[in-house]
Design a protein around this motif. Sequence first.
Motif, PDB file in Angstrom:
ATOM      1  N   GLY A  75       2.388  44.526  50.727  1.00 47.36           N
ATOM      2  CA  GLY A  75       2.512  43.990  49.359  1.00 47.36           C
ATOM      3  C   GLY A  75       2.043  45.009  48.325  1.00 47.36           C
ATOM      4  O   GLY A  75       1.557  46.082  48.661  1.00 47.36           O
ATOM      5  N   ARG A  76       2.191  44.642  47.064  1.00 47.51           N
ATOM      6  CA  ARG A  76       1.873  45.575  45.967  1.00 47.51           C
ATOM      7  C   ARG A  76       0.370  45.843  45.906  1.00 47.51           C
ATOM      8  O   ARG A  76      -0.439  44.938  46.132  1.00 47.51           O
ATOM      9  CB  ARG A  76       2.309  44.986  44.626  1.00 47.51           C
ATOM     10  N   ILE A  77       0.044  47.067  45.549  1.00 41.76           N
ATOM     11  CA  ILE A  77      -1.370  47.366  45.364  1.00 41.76           C
ATOM     12  C   ILE A  77      -1.652  47.810  43.932  1.00 41.76           C
ATOM     13  O   ILE A  77      -2.691  48.327  43.617  1.00 41.76           O
ATOM     14  CB  ILE A  77      -1.880  48.425  46.367  1.00 41.76           C
ATOM     15  N   VAL A 115      18.080  42.768  59.605  1.00 37.04           N
ATOM     16  CA  VAL A 115      17.636  44.022  59.006  1.00 37.04           C
ATOM     17  C   VAL A 115      16.727  43.686  57.825  1.00 37.04           C
ATOM     18  O   VAL A 115      17.166  43.162  56.809  1.00 37.04           O
ATOM     19  CB  VAL A 115      18.822  44.943  58.613  1.00 37.04           C
ATOM     20  N   ASP A 116      15.451  43.961  58.026  1.00 39.27           N
ATOM     21  CA  ASP A 116      14.453  43.717  56.979  1.00 39.27           C
ATOM     22  C   ASP A 116      14.353  45.030  56.202  1.00 39.27           C
ATOM     23  O   ASP A 116      13.703  45.971  56.629  1.00 39.27           O
ATOM     24  CB  ASP A 116      13.125  43.342  57.647  1.00 39.27           C
ATOM     25  N   THR A 117      15.042  45.082  55.070  1.00 42.80           N
ATOM     26  CA  THR A 117      15.201  46.340  54.344  1.00 42.80           C
ATOM     27  C   THR A 117      14.146  46.471  53.259  1.00 42.80           C
ATOM     28  O   THR A 117      14.116  45.686  52.317  1.00 42.80           O
ATOM     29  CB  THR A 117      16.598  46.396  53.700  1.00 42.80           C
ATOM     30  N   PHE A 118      13.311  47.477  53.382  1.00 43.11           N
ATOM     31  CA  PHE A 118      12.338  47.745  52.323  1.00 43.11           C
ATOM     32  C   PHE A 118      12.891  48.826  51.405  1.00 43.11           C
ATOM     33  O   PHE A 118      13.305  49.901  51.864  1.00 43.11           O
ATOM     34  CB  PHE A 118      10.997  48.229  52.900  1.00 43.11           C
ATOM     35  N   TRP A 119      12.894  48.533  50.132  1.00 42.20           N
ATOM     36  CA  TRP A 119      13.284  49.548  49.145  1.00 42.20           C
ATOM     37  C   TRP A 119      12.917  49.054  47.769  1.00 42.20           C
ATOM     38  O   TRP A 119      12.308  47.985  47.632  1.00 42.20           O
ATOM     39  CB  TRP A 119      14.764  49.921  49.273  1.00 42.20           C
ATOM     40  N   GLN A 120      13.269  49.813  46.738  1.00 43.19           N
ATOM     41  CA  GLN A 120      12.857  49.495  45.369  1.00 43.19           C
ATOM     42  C   GLN A 120      13.966  49.893  44.398  1.00 43.19           C
ATOM     43  O   GLN A 120      14.825  50.708  44.742  1.00 43.19           O
ATOM     44  CB  GLN A 120      11.622  50.325  44.996  1.00 43.19           C
ATOM     45  N   THR A 121      13.874  49.367  43.175  1.00 44.25           N
ATOM     46  CA  THR A 121      14.796  49.805  42.128  1.00 44.25           C
ATOM     47  C   THR A 121      14.761  51.340  42.071  1.00 44.25           C
ATOM     48  O   THR A 121      15.790  52.005  41.939  1.00 44.25           O
ATOM     49  CB  THR A 121      14.352  49.223  40.764  1.00 44.25           C
ATOM     50  N   GLU A 122      13.578  51.879  42.222  1.00 45.13           N
ATOM     51  CA  GLU A 122      13.375  53.322  42.118  1.00 45.13           C
ATOM     52  C   GLU A 122      14.007  54.102  43.270  1.00 45.13           C
ATOM     53  O   GLU A 122      14.374  55.264  43.103  1.00 45.13           O
ATOM     54  CB  GLU A 122      11.869  53.624  42.110  1.00 45.13           C
ATOM     55  N   GLY A 134       3.578  52.281  45.319  1.00 41.84           N
ATOM     56  CA  GLY A 134       2.842  51.156  44.729  1.00 41.84           C
ATOM     57  C   GLY A 134       2.669  50.023  45.734  1.00 41.84           C
ATOM     58  O   GLY A 134       2.103  48.992  45.413  1.00 41.84           O
ATOM     59  N   ASP A 135       3.163  50.229  46.949  1.00 40.25           N
ATOM     60  CA  ASP A 135       3.020  49.198  47.990  1.00 40.25           C
ATOM     61  C   ASP A 135       1.983  49.640  49.021  1.00 40.25           C
ATOM     62  O   ASP A 135       1.849  50.824  49.323  1.00 40.25           O
ATOM     63  CB  ASP A 135       4.353  48.989  48.726  1.00 40.25           C
ATOM     64  N   GLY A 136       1.304  48.645  49.576  1.00 44.90           N
ATOM     65  CA  GLY A 136       0.425  48.904  50.695  1.00 44.90           C
ATOM     66  C   GLY A 136       1.228  48.798  51.982  1.00 44.90           C
ATOM     67  O   GLY A 136       2.273  48.137  52.020  1.00 44.90           O
TER      68      GLY A 136
HETATM   69  C1  WTA Z   1       9.050  44.616  47.528  1.00 46.48           C
HETATM   70  C2  WTA Z   1      14.097  45.357  45.367  1.00 46.48           C
HETATM   71  C3  WTA Z   1       8.442  44.011  51.873  1.00 46.48           C
HETATM   72  C4  WTA Z   1       8.100  45.800  47.472  1.00 46.48           C
HETATM   73  C5  WTA Z   1      15.049  46.065  46.332  1.00 46.48           C
HETATM   74  C6  WTA Z   1       8.812  46.772  46.558  1.00 46.48           C
HETATM   75  C7  WTA Z   1       9.652  44.463  49.956  1.00 46.48           C
HETATM   76  C8  WTA Z   1       9.434  45.837  45.568  1.00 46.48           C
HETATM   77  C9  WTA Z   1      10.845  44.553  50.711  1.00 46.48           C
HETATM   78  C10 WTA Z   1      10.646  46.430  44.892  1.00 46.48           C
HETATM   79  C11 WTA Z   1      10.762  44.321  52.126  1.00 46.48           C
HETATM   80  C12 WTA Z   1      11.294  44.945  48.632  1.00 46.48           C
HETATM   81  N1  WTA Z   1       9.545  44.064  52.644  1.00 46.48           N
HETATM   82  N2  WTA Z   1       8.464  44.194  50.539  1.00 46.48           N
HETATM   83  N3  WTA Z   1      11.832  44.338  52.911  1.00 46.48           N
HETATM   84  N4  WTA Z   1      11.840  44.846  49.851  1.00 46.48           N
HETATM   85  N5  WTA Z   1       9.978  44.697  48.672  1.00 46.48           N
HETATM   86  O1  WTA Z   1      12.380  47.098  42.522  1.00 46.48           O
HETATM   87  O2  WTA Z   1       6.880  45.381  46.907  1.00 46.48           O
HETATM   88  O3  WTA Z   1      13.056  44.650  42.618  1.00 46.48           O
HETATM   89  O4  WTA Z   1       7.977  47.720  45.951  1.00 46.48           O
HETATM   90  O5  WTA Z   1      13.641  46.263  44.426  1.00 46.48           O
HETATM   91  O6  WTA Z   1       9.787  44.672  46.318  1.00 46.48           O
HETATM   92  O7  WTA Z   1      11.280  45.489  44.088  1.00 46.48           O
HETATM   93  P1  WTA Z   1      12.613  45.857  43.312  1.00 46.48           P
END
Ligand code: WTA
Length: 685
Positions: free
Chosen positions: A550-552, A446-453, A535-537
């Motif tokens: 990645g970040r933009i 599971v490639d989880t994309f998410w953020q602190t936000e 903030g990500d592309g």
């Molecule tokens: C990046 C971490 C690609 C992204 C949970 C995001 C990712 C930033 C992924 C948030 C992923 C996190 N694939 N990029 N699975 N997970 N990112 O706030 O750029 O430390 O905006 O939260 O990490 O980083 P943060």
Amino acid sequence: MAVPECAPQGELYRAAPDLCQAAHVPTFQCYQELYHRSLEDPADFWGDIAKEFYWKTHCSGPFLQYNFDLTKGKIYVEYMKGASTNICYNILDRNVEKNKLGEKIAFFWEGNEPGNTMKITYSELLLKVCQFANVLREQGVKKGDRISIYMPMIIELVVAMLACARIGAIHSIVFAGFSADSLCERILDSRCCLLITADGFYRGDKLISLKQIANEALQKCKEKCFPVKRCIVVKHLGREDYTFKEASNQSPPSKRMHLDTQVPWNADVDLWWHELMRDASKECAPEWCDSEDELFILYTSGSTGKPKGVVHTVGGYMIFTAATFKYVFDYHPEDVYWCTADIGWITGHSYLTYGPLANGATSVLFEGLPLYPGVSRLWQIIDKYQVTKFYTAPTVIRLLMKFGEKPVKKYNRQSLKVLGTVGEPINPEAWLWYYNLVGNKKCPIVDTFWQTETGGHVLTPLPAATPMKPGSATFPFFGVVPAILDEFGEELEGEAEGYLVFKQPWPSIMRTVYGNHERFETTYFKKFPGYYVTGDGCKRDKDGYYWITGRIDDMLNVSGHLLSTAEVESALVEHAAVAEAAVVSHPHPVKGECLYCFVTLRDGQEFNASLTEELKKLVRRKIGPIATPDYIQNAPGLPKTRSGKIMRRILRKIAKNDQELGDISTLADPAVITQLFSNRCQTGL
Ligand code: WTA
């Protein structure tokens, strides 16, 4: 989105049938049905999940109210406002009393030194949390007060955060790798009245004198007219009395024999944790909080260089982290789950603490490092605890890949069922190594994309349901509606690449930047009215799969940790020899990205190796070791526009030795370019 038949960019990976049989979401069709339900009737969908938790009072008003459009007024998000609950009660008392999990292990703690271990059950954790919540109350901490936590990965860290949650205090955890300056800045920003820390800890064989750093931070706070009243200190170094239950029967190495006298102490402020706990009552009524009361603040880098205090609230965060944990890791009661992230980051908050505990899970809490004392450490721990679900970062995988198959194969990994990654895009090579070798070709990733936000997973596969493509975070989680916008804010359909945004809230989206709502609005909602901007592309392929590119913005991701270029630049210009600095991200084989810094020196200063070392040290001291620059280049001139804006796009190319600079017509003085190319650092490119 239809069930994809083949991957345009390589093979499609599917979960094994036995995993699917028992899974919460067994098929892609089932995922789609649930996803549609989550959008058609969010109150019903999330309401069902909320019902699993205890609410002291229910909300009488609307389930969700929000505004995402800055042109229509203030940005806000409210889930179940008016309902009251307590997250600590829900993850501990409810699990002990209602779910009868009192005897279940909440955490296996594995110390930095192998053999230094302990375990703690749900009842024992509840007891410790109640005691420490009483300690905090005795120190005068009240609902809404902010508490700073600066601790290593020990059980007391979990106890401290849950004790805050129990009494409605707002925790602000600062990663123990941050410097005194960073800690001070965060304490000041959130006006924390109390700091919880530890005497010190070992990172591999390196002693980190945490209390010493905390003292420096407190001294700086005092100088800025903000004296922190109390500092509670866990005595961690050299302790043999892991008294929660099973103490290690191996005595710690002699280097751990620490003396009290080595801990810098200020009797007006400092108190030992163990002394306060000795007399603390074991009963502590939880404080009932509104669903929209603040639960915690967690700082993340901001593009202006000043970190942002991301605020999460109780109700929405609780149900979203619980639901994502359950579905994304396909959690089952017999699982042993291990997330290697530090609790000082959001992953440690959501998927080491709140999410797993809300589900009554057993987790491993690891204090140490992947390469200490040997390169097999992680695999050995997986074998030892028979870990079933394993969650780590691409940078860790790339680091371990360097040592080949042997250290992995030395240990049995048959227990593993699901693997996860987070923090940055995972390159297909690392994905395949993780899948083929670590998971023995039987564990979905599971490639989880998410953020602190975002508080929890927003784009992610579900392990049994989603056919995987290496490097893609695949599809949105329930309730999440992504879109890809072009530069003009137009939504792009089908195959496309652009800005990743979200069109509506989900329960755990951040509510504000602490003390600065305007910054929250301008950072995330101003560029494209009506959308949350990540903030990500991002790219969407013909099958509808999302690929984060990645970040933009001016942010970079070093080993999965976000840093802002501005933050590092302002540290560099503090040096007397530096007139100006520009920092860009540069590819790195293990860290993903690293820092490449251009510095312009003041007249009469000489650029040499000792200055470079000083500058590296300065950045470490101001921010922390994660921000240590890999490259520092002498830049007598920087590429600027006529209005004086540094063109970082060009600097990134110079760092990479890429002569294709594109349009440089806006450059004020093109002559600087040749000079910058000739001064490049040796990067291997
Ligand atoms: C990046 C971490 C690609 C992204 C949970 C995001 C990712 C930033 C992924 C948030 C992923 C996190 N694939 N990029 N699975 N997970 N990112 O706030 O750029 O430390 O905006 O939260 O990490 O980083 P943060």
